[in-house]
Design a protein around this motif. Structure first.
Motif, PDB file in Angstrom:
ATOM      1  N   ILE A  59       1.454  17.042 -45.127  1.00  0.00           N
ATOM      2  CA  ILE A  59       1.191  15.614 -45.333  1.00  0.00           C
ATOM      3  C   ILE A  59       1.484  15.239 -46.779  1.00  0.00           C
ATOM      4  O   ILE A  59       2.075  14.196 -47.056  1.00  0.00           O
ATOM      5  N   ARG A  60       1.072  16.082 -47.716  1.00  0.00           N
ATOM      6  CA  ARG A  60       1.321  15.807 -49.129  1.00  0.00           C
ATOM      7  C   ARG A  60       2.818  15.825 -49.437  1.00  0.00           C
ATOM      8  O   ARG A  60       3.299  15.083 -50.281  1.00  0.00           O
ATOM      9  N   GLU A  61       3.554  16.681 -48.733  1.00  0.00           N
ATOM     10  CA  GLU A  61       4.985  16.777 -48.937  1.00  0.00           C
ATOM     11  C   GLU A  61       5.687  15.488 -48.520  1.00  0.00           C
ATOM     12  O   GLU A  61       6.581  15.000 -49.194  1.00  0.00           O
ATOM     13  N   ASN A  62       5.271  14.924 -47.381  1.00  0.00           N
ATOM     14  CA  ASN A  62       5.866  13.681 -46.887  1.00  0.00           C
ATOM     15  C   ASN A  62       4.753  12.824 -46.286  1.00  0.00           C
ATOM     16  O   ASN A  62       4.464  12.917 -45.091  1.00  0.00           O
ATOM     17  N   PRO A  63       4.108  11.981 -47.095  1.00  0.00           N
ATOM     18  CA  PRO A  63       2.966  11.198 -46.597  1.00  0.00           C
ATOM     19  C   PRO A  63       3.338  10.013 -45.709  1.00  0.00           C
ATOM     20  O   PRO A  63       2.470   9.371 -45.134  1.00  0.00           O
ATOM     21  N   ASP A  64       4.648   9.718 -45.588  1.00  0.00           N
ATOM     22  CA  ASP A  64       5.059   8.581 -44.760  1.00  0.00           C
ATOM     23  C   ASP A  64       4.808   8.892 -43.294  1.00  0.00           C
ATOM     24  O   ASP A  64       5.146   9.969 -42.810  1.00  0.00           O
ATOM     25  N   PRO A  65       4.221   7.946 -42.559  1.00  0.00           N
ATOM     26  CA  PRO A  65       4.003   8.186 -41.124  1.00  0.00           C
ATOM     27  C   PRO A  65       5.332   8.227 -40.373  1.00  0.00           C
ATOM     28  O   PRO A  65       6.322   7.625 -40.807  1.00  0.00           O
ATOM     29  N   ALA A  66       5.338   8.928 -39.275  1.00  0.00           N
ATOM     30  CA  ALA A  66       6.540   9.014 -38.446  1.00  0.00           C
ATOM     31  C   ALA A  66       6.844   7.631 -37.880  1.00  0.00           C
ATOM     32  O   ALA A  66       5.929   6.858 -37.554  1.00  0.00           O
ATOM     33  N   PRO A  67       8.127   7.279 -37.759  1.00  0.00           N
ATOM     34  CA  PRO A  67       8.448   5.953 -37.216  1.00  0.00           C
ATOM     35  C   PRO A  67       8.007   5.836 -35.763  1.00  0.00           C
ATOM     36  O   PRO A  67       8.080   6.795 -34.997  1.00  0.00           O
ATOM     37  N   LYS A  68       7.529   4.650 -35.424  1.00  0.00           N
ATOM     38  CA  LYS A  68       7.066   4.423 -34.055  1.00  0.00           C
ATOM     39  C   LYS A  68       8.256   4.266 -33.121  1.00  0.00           C
ATOM     40  O   LYS A  68       9.309   3.764 -33.513  1.00  0.00           O
ATOM     41  N   LYS A  69       8.057   4.666 -31.890  1.00  0.00           N
ATOM     42  CA  LYS A  69       9.094   4.518 -30.887  1.00  0.00           C
ATOM     43  C   LYS A  69       9.185   3.055 -30.468  1.00  0.00           C
ATOM     44  O   LYS A  69       8.173   2.368 -30.362  1.00  0.00           O
ATOM     45  N   GLN A  70      10.401   2.611 -30.213  1.00  0.00           N
ATOM     46  CA  GLN A  70      10.598   1.246 -29.743  1.00  0.00           C
ATOM     47  C   GLN A  70      10.293   1.190 -28.247  1.00  0.00           C
ATOM     48  O   GLN A  70      10.808   1.998 -27.479  1.00  0.00           O
ATOM     49  N   VAL A  71       9.455   0.259 -27.855  1.00  0.00           N
ATOM     50  CA  VAL A  71       9.064   0.114 -26.463  1.00  0.00           C
ATOM     51  C   VAL A  71       9.925  -0.965 -25.816  1.00  0.00           C
ATOM     52  O   VAL A  71      10.085  -2.062 -26.372  1.00  0.00           O
ATOM     53  N   ASP A  72      10.466  -0.668 -24.654  1.00  0.00           N
ATOM     54  CA  ASP A  72      11.277  -1.634 -23.926  1.00  0.00           C
ATOM     55  C   ASP A  72      10.333  -2.582 -23.186  1.00  0.00           C
ATOM     56  O   ASP A  72       9.794  -2.253 -22.141  1.00  0.00           O
ATOM     57  N   VAL A  73      10.123  -3.746 -23.755  1.00  0.00           N
ATOM     58  CA  VAL A  73       9.174  -4.712 -23.214  1.00  0.00           C
ATOM     59  C   VAL A  73       9.685  -5.343 -21.924  1.00  0.00           C
ATOM     60  O   VAL A  73       8.906  -5.736 -21.062  1.00  0.00           O
ATOM     61  N   SER A  74      10.995  -5.406 -21.757  1.00  0.00           N
ATOM     62  CA  SER A  74      11.553  -6.068 -20.577  1.00  0.00           C
ATOM     63  C   SER A  74      11.204  -5.320 -19.286  1.00  0.00           C
ATOM     64  O   SER A  74      11.161  -5.923 -18.216  1.00  0.00           O
ATOM     65  N   SER A  75      10.953  -4.009 -19.382  1.00  0.00           N
ATOM     66  CA  SER A  75      10.637  -3.249 -18.176  1.00  0.00           C
ATOM     67  C   SER A  75       9.171  -3.387 -17.768  1.00  0.00           C
ATOM     68  O   SER A  75       8.796  -3.010 -16.665  1.00  0.00           O
ATOM     69  N   MET A  76       8.346  -3.916 -18.655  1.00  0.00           N
ATOM     70  CA  MET A  76       6.925  -4.068 -18.344  1.00  0.00           C
ATOM     71  C   MET A  76       6.713  -5.270 -17.445  1.00  0.00           C
ATOM     72  O   MET A  76       7.421  -6.277 -17.547  1.00  0.00           O
ATOM     73  N   LYS A  77       5.717  -5.148 -16.585  1.00  0.00           N
ATOM     74  CA  LYS A  77       5.397  -6.282 -15.716  1.00  0.00           C
ATOM     75  C   LYS A  77       4.692  -7.353 -16.540  1.00  0.00           C
ATOM     76  O   LYS A  77       3.913  -7.054 -17.441  1.00  0.00           O
ATOM     77  N   SER A  78       4.967  -8.586 -16.215  1.00  0.00           N
ATOM     78  CA  SER A  78       4.282  -9.662 -16.915  1.00  0.00           C
ATOM     79  C   SER A  78       3.403 -10.409 -15.907  1.00  0.00           C
ATOM     80  O   SER A  78       3.757 -10.572 -14.743  1.00  0.00           O
ATOM     81  N   TYR A  79       2.278 -10.836 -16.373  1.00  0.00           N
ATOM     82  CA  TYR A  79       1.337 -11.556 -15.535  1.00  0.00           C
ATOM     83  C   TYR A  79       1.472 -13.040 -15.820  1.00  0.00           C
ATOM     84  O   TYR A  79       1.350 -13.476 -16.969  1.00  0.00           O
ATOM     85  N   VAL A  80       1.726 -13.813 -14.798  1.00  0.00           N
ATOM     86  CA  VAL A  80       1.849 -15.256 -14.955  1.00  0.00           C
ATOM     87  C   VAL A  80       0.499 -15.873 -14.629  1.00  0.00           C
ATOM     88  O   VAL A  80      -0.011 -15.727 -13.522  1.00  0.00           O
ATOM     89  N   ARG A  81      -0.057 -16.507 -15.611  1.00  0.00           N
ATOM     90  CA  ARG A  81      -1.362 -17.140 -15.403  1.00  0.00           C
ATOM     91  C   ARG A  81      -1.192 -18.428 -14.596  1.00  0.00           C
ATOM     92  O   ARG A  81      -0.250 -19.186 -14.824  1.00  0.00           O
ATOM     93  N   PRO A  82      -2.127 -18.683 -13.690  1.00  0.00           N
ATOM     94  CA  PRO A  82      -2.038 -19.928 -12.927  1.00  0.00           C
ATOM     95  C   PRO A  82      -2.310 -21.127 -13.845  1.00  0.00           C
ATOM     96  O   PRO A  82      -3.091 -21.031 -14.782  1.00  0.00           O
ATOM     97  N   SER A  83      -1.646 -22.247 -13.560  1.00  0.00           N
ATOM     98  CA  SER A  83      -1.871 -23.429 -14.392  1.00  0.00           C
ATOM     99  C   SER A  83      -3.225 -24.040 -14.056  1.00  0.00           C
ATOM    100  O   SER A  83      -3.753 -23.848 -12.967  1.00  0.00           O
ATOM    101  N   LYS A  84      -3.745 -24.779 -15.015  1.00  0.00           N
ATOM    102  CA  LYS A  84      -5.052 -25.403 -14.806  1.00  0.00           C
ATOM    103  C   LYS A  84      -4.955 -26.504 -13.759  1.00  0.00           C
ATOM    104  O   LYS A  84      -3.942 -27.195 -13.644  1.00  0.00           O
TER     105      LYS A  84
END
Length: 113
Positions: A59-84
């Motif tokens: 950690i002292r040698e390289n304190p930078d955190p590992a880069p986060k993985k990019q998540v493909d948001v388009s493949s996730m299901k989306s919930y459509v809320r009903p209108s009021k």
């Protein structure tokens, strides 16, 4: 490593090592469940202090955190809320419920007669 850091590492390693030994003697099943990754890596209670030192040095040698993985948001299901509902729709729903309850009451009354 600074003396303060080494002291806290030794304390953490000794506390965890004591706990590991205690579990290993008293509750082997729980020990295997809790420390399964340590067992797979071949680490025992005596190896913890060295492992902590290696990890701290890395950690002292390289304190930078590992880069986060990019998540493909388009493949996730989306919930459509009903209108009021509008005020008129809500009132109509209430009146429909009241009418239904009145009909059920009439049906029960007819059955009793």
């Amino acid at each position: 490593l600074s003396p303060v850091c080494l002291g806290s590492l030794r304390r953490a390693a000794s506390i965890n090592a004591e706990y590991m030994e205690k579990l290993k003697e008293e509750e082997p099943e729980k020990f295997e469940k809790q420390f399964s990754r340590y067992i797979k890596a071949g680490l025992g209670p005596d190896d913890l202090e060295d492992m902590y030192k290696k990890v701290h040095a890395a950690i002292r040698e390289n304190p930078d955190p590992a880069p986060k993985k990019q998540v493909d948001v388009s493949s996730m299901k989306s919930y459509v809320r009903p209108s009021k509902k509008s005020l008129e729709q809500r009132r109509a729903d209430v009146l429909a419920k009241i009418a239904k309850i009145k009909e059920e009451a009439k049906a029960k009354e007819m059955e009793e007669d």
